[in-house]
Design an enzyme around this catalytic site. Structure first.
Site: not given
Length: 383
Positions: A219, A289
């Site tokens: 992330h 993703d």
């Protein structure tokens, strides 16, 4: 087809009114017939329409009218995050219904419903990976059967919910979300979760080729490992191979680099897409993703989500996902970028058509499923 499947896998503390029954599950439609229909539909699309069909977007709102207007740009899917979940189940069903512009061809509606640490639906009280990794495999099957029921009942057709990563390192950010600490136990639970969910929704394996070997959180960085391809085949690949063989509909590529295979993140790596298709034999939808995570890495090369989307599709991705930093304009910008890349020759037209056909095939399969929901007072919860 399995009819009348009772999903009685609620914890002992749940009332029987929390238990639901599926009347008809995902139809066993001929794969070749669905693919042919999808190809025919895609062949009639313009380049821009094909590009839009492979974008899964997001805006953070529970305003059904705003979501309906957002979907009118023709994108192929929407992912629900926490900011999209209203207070009641009825409101959620109304919201997911509003995402459909053309009732003859609904979009893919996705959610990250792993349970436990990553859970968008407050009514999901079923066991999650933190406990399931050390419990019998049957418990994973029961938990994901119930989880799939909740997801489908809400009008959601895709769950990005099966974590096939493995790690025994309790300090890893993925440890609490993984279904196993070694290849075999993880694979067994991944198979159970996949087979249970595929009864009613499209399930997803993530984060290919595996976060466990690459330390760091994708992330905010590009986790990196020097693990070789042979080492990967013997370890981190095992749950993914098992999940593919169990029939998972989607495979989510992570933003992580196995430098001995390709220095680029797997999500942008043609080599890793080739491995997924040729070695694992995966023929479903490959999804990135969140592309916003690449931006969050702070690496200048990945600062442009449009360029990232084009690179991913060129590498072999079918569906591009954009969440972090997404505005009402972002999806349209990605569509324009993909279209311009085809016009410029940097994205082959047949590669875009191939991606659009796979996504279209999944949409057709999802809309062919019929589900009859009713309370199941005679079902006994499993403790």
């Amino acid at each position: 087809m399995i009819a009348g499947l009772a999903l009685a896998s609620a914890p002992a503390s749940a009332s029987t009114h929390d238990t639901v029954r599926v009347g008809d599950v995902r139809s066993a439609v001929s794969a070749s017939g669905t693919n042919d229909h999808a190809a025919a539909l895609v062949s009639e699309m313009t380049t821009a329409e094909q590009a839009a069909s492979i974008v899964m977007g997001h805006i953070p709102t529970t305003d059904a009218a705003a979501l309906h207007a957002y979907m009118q740009q023709g994108i192929g899917g929407f992912i629900l995050m926490g900011a999209n979940i209203p207070a009641t189940d009825d409101e959620l069903r109304a919201l997911t219904a509003a995402l459909t512009v053309d009732p003859a061809l609904p979009p893919l509606v996705a959610i990250d419903q792993e349970g436990g640490i990553v859970s968008r639906l407050g009514s999901d009280v079923f066991p999650a990976s933190t406990g399931l990794k050390s419990q019998p495999v049957a418990d994973a099957e029961a938990a994901f059967s119930a989880r799939a029921a909740l997801v489908a009942k809400a009008g959601i057709t895709v769950n990005f919910g099966t974590v096939a990563d493995i790690t025994a390192d309790s300090t890893s950010f993925i440890y609490g979300r993984a279904l196993g600490t070694d290849p075999q136990t993880a694979a067994e639970r991944v198979v159970a979760a996949t087979e249970a969910q595929e009864q009613v929704i499209a399930s997803t394996l993530k984060h290919f080729p595996g976060h466990g070997a690459a330390p760091g959180d994708s992330h905010q960085a590009i986790p990196t490992t020097g693990e070789t391809l042979d080492e990967w085949r013997a370890t981190d690949a095992v749950p993914f191979v098992a999940g593919v063989d169990a029939g998972a509909s989607l495979l989510m590529f992570g933003h992580l680099a196995y430098t001995s295979v390709d220095p680029a993140p797997a999500s942008l790596s043609a080599r890793w897409h080739e491995i997924a298709r040729e070695e694992l034999g995966f023929d479903g939808v490959i999804v990135t993703d969140d592309l916003g995570m690449l931006q969050s890495s702070g690496i200048p090369e990945y600062s442009d989500p449009v360029r990232n989307a084009v690179s991913a599709v060129v590498a072999g991705t079918d569906l591009v996902l954009m969440i972090a930093g997404s505005t009402p304009d972002t999806a349209g910008q990605i569509v324009q970028g993909l279209t311009a890349a085809v016009d410029a020759g940097s994205l082959p037209a047949d590669r875009l058509a191939e991606a659009a056909t796979r996504v279209m095939s999944l949409r057709l399969q999802s809309m062919s499923a019929t589900t009859d929901w009713a309370l199941c007072p005679e079902c006994e919860p499993v403790g």
